[in-house]
Design a protein around this motif. Structure first.
Motif, mmCIF file in Angstrom:
data_model
loop_
_atom_site.group_PDB
_atom_site.id
_atom_site.type_symbol
_atom_site.label_atom_id
_atom_site.label_comp_id
_atom_site.label_asym_id
_atom_site.label_seq_id
_atom_site.Cartn_x
_atom_site.Cartn_y
_atom_site.Cartn_z
ATOM 1 N N UNK A 247 0.860 -1.191 0.000
ATOM 2 C CA UNK A 247 0.000 0.000 0.000
ATOM 3 C C UNK A 247 0.891 1.233 0.000
ATOM 4 N N UNK A 248 1.125 1.793 -1.187
ATOM 5 C CA UNK A 248 2.030 2.926 -1.334
ATOM 6 C C UNK A 248 1.432 4.203 -0.748
ATOM 7 N N UNK A 249 0.101 4.316 -0.699
ATOM 8 C CA UNK A 249 -0.502 5.491 -0.066
ATOM 9 C C UNK A 249 -0.232 5.496 1.442
ATOM 10 N N UNK A 250 -0.357 4.341 2.080
ATOM 11 C CA UNK A 250 -0.018 4.235 3.503
ATOM 12 C C UNK A 250 1.455 4.563 3.714
ATOM 13 N N UNK A 251 2.312 4.053 2.824
ATOM 14 C CA UNK A 251 3.736 4.342 2.942
ATOM 15 C C UNK A 251 4.031 5.832 2.842
ATOM 16 N N UNK A 252 3.366 6.517 1.936
ATOM 17 C CA UNK A 252 3.593 7.956 1.785
ATOM 18 C C UNK A 252 3.075 8.728 2.987
ATOM 19 N N UNK A 253 1.909 8.300 3.515
ATOM 20 C CA UNK A 253 1.374 8.969 4.707
ATOM 21 C C UNK A 253 2.304 8.778 5.895
ATOM 22 N N UNK A 254 2.833 7.565 6.036
ATOM 23 C CA UNK A 254 3.821 7.304 7.103
ATOM 24 C C UNK A 254 5.060 8.175 6.914
ATOM 25 N N UNK A 255 5.541 8.277 5.687
ATOM 26 C CA UNK A 255 6.740 9.066 5.417
ATOM 27 C C UNK A 255 6.558 10.515 5.830
#
Length: 314
Positions: free
Chosen positions: A132-140
């Motif tokens: 889930x790249x959206x979750x990864x970006x939000x985490x970043x």
């Protein structure tokens, strides 16, 4: 209005309504019920089949060529379950607390990337449609660095605008794919120290670099390597997958070693060196992605043609 235009508008209205409903339901239905519903939907789609399901099957057969038909059936089912869970989490993300976004991510191997960003140097991450790249970006945005990325223009326009608002609300700066100003803007952001993760396993521009991938020749986006060569920013392949353990379901963000720019050969022109470097660096990233897809094929969310035989038949 022609029948074709009328049909397209009807379809666009349906898609827009479906997306808006998904965003509302994901934040109002209890999560266990929503997960169970997504699993049922995925299993029904798997049983019904269709163009997207068959394409996923062909794609996954490249990742696991040794799989028996029964094993491939199970892999397609798990892939569609993972895909529907991606959408559920994406729709629900705006309602997650900062703690949930951060505590449900583990970063492996990110020390070199963190050091680059801490020193004020920009970095490019080469991503595939894994996890889930959206979750990864939000985490970043909370725990690593501000993200600047590029998004494909979706149809209908209302859905594209909804996604822009959604991703910007998670802390990303999102630029449109295909806009002439996008690449120069990315260059400026990198030189100012930004983190630029780009999904690159599908060539959406028809200018892709040919690489060896899962036993075939495919085209991948040259943007990550081109940005790294032009700006001197580090290029880091990054792969994502989920693990379930004592702490629950966790998104694992694996940052692989930096891909270096190959040295210029004696007598080689600047352009020749640039083109060779982009090709070699994209191949290095493709090799990392291929290993991750083989390890986590159910989390490779690509239901579109990628390989030459499928592109020709489509």
């Amino acid at each position: 209005m022609t029948p074709r235009t009328s049909l397209r508008r009807t379809r666009d209205r349906f898609v827009t309504t479906a997306f808006r409903l998904g965003w509302r339901l994901a934040r109002s239905v209890p999560e266990p019920l929503a997960v169970a519903a997504c699993t049922r939907v995925a299993d029904r789609v798997t049983a019904r089949g269709g163009k997207g399901v068959e394409q996923l099957r062909r794609n996954l057969s490249r990742a696991r060529p040794e799989a028996t038909p029964a094993e491939l059936d199970a892999l397609v089912r798990d892939g569609l379950r993972s895909y529907t869970r991606y959408w559920l989490d994406a729709f629900a993300l705006p309602g997650w607390s900062r703690e949930r976004i951060v505590d449900t991510v583990r970063m492996d191997g990110g020390e070199a990337l963190r050091a680059e960003l801490a020193a004020g140097r920009g970095a490019v991450a080469f991503l595939g449609h894994l996890g889930n790249w959206d979750h990864g970006a939000a985490w970043s945005a909370h725990d690593l660095h501000h993200v600047v990325t590029v998004a494909e223009r979706l149809r209908p326009e209302e859905v594209y605008e909804e996604f822009l608002a959604f991703r910007r609300g998670l802390g990303m700066e999102v630029l449109p794919l295909g806009d002439p100003a996008t690449f120069p803007t990315l260059v400026r952001r990198l030189r100012a120290g930004a983190l630029v993760p780009l999904l690159a396993d599908r060539d959406l521009s028809a200018t892709g670099v040919e690489v060896d991938f899962l036993g075939d020749h495919v085209r991948m986006a040259p943007g990550p390597a081109a940005l790294a060569v032009l700006t001197g920013a580090g290029l880091f392949p990054m792969t994502l997958h989920h693990e379930v353990g004592a702490q629950g379901r966790v998104l694992v963000v694996v940052t692989h070693p930096r891909v270096e720019v190959p040295p210029r050969r004696t007598g080689e022109s600047v352009r020749g060196h640039r083109d060779r470097a982009i090709a070699a660096m994209t191949q290095a990233c493709a090799d990392v992605l291929a290993a991750a897809v083989r390890a986590h094929p159910d989390e490779w969310h690509v239901l579109q043609p990628v390989f030459p035989a499928d592109l020709r038949s489509g």
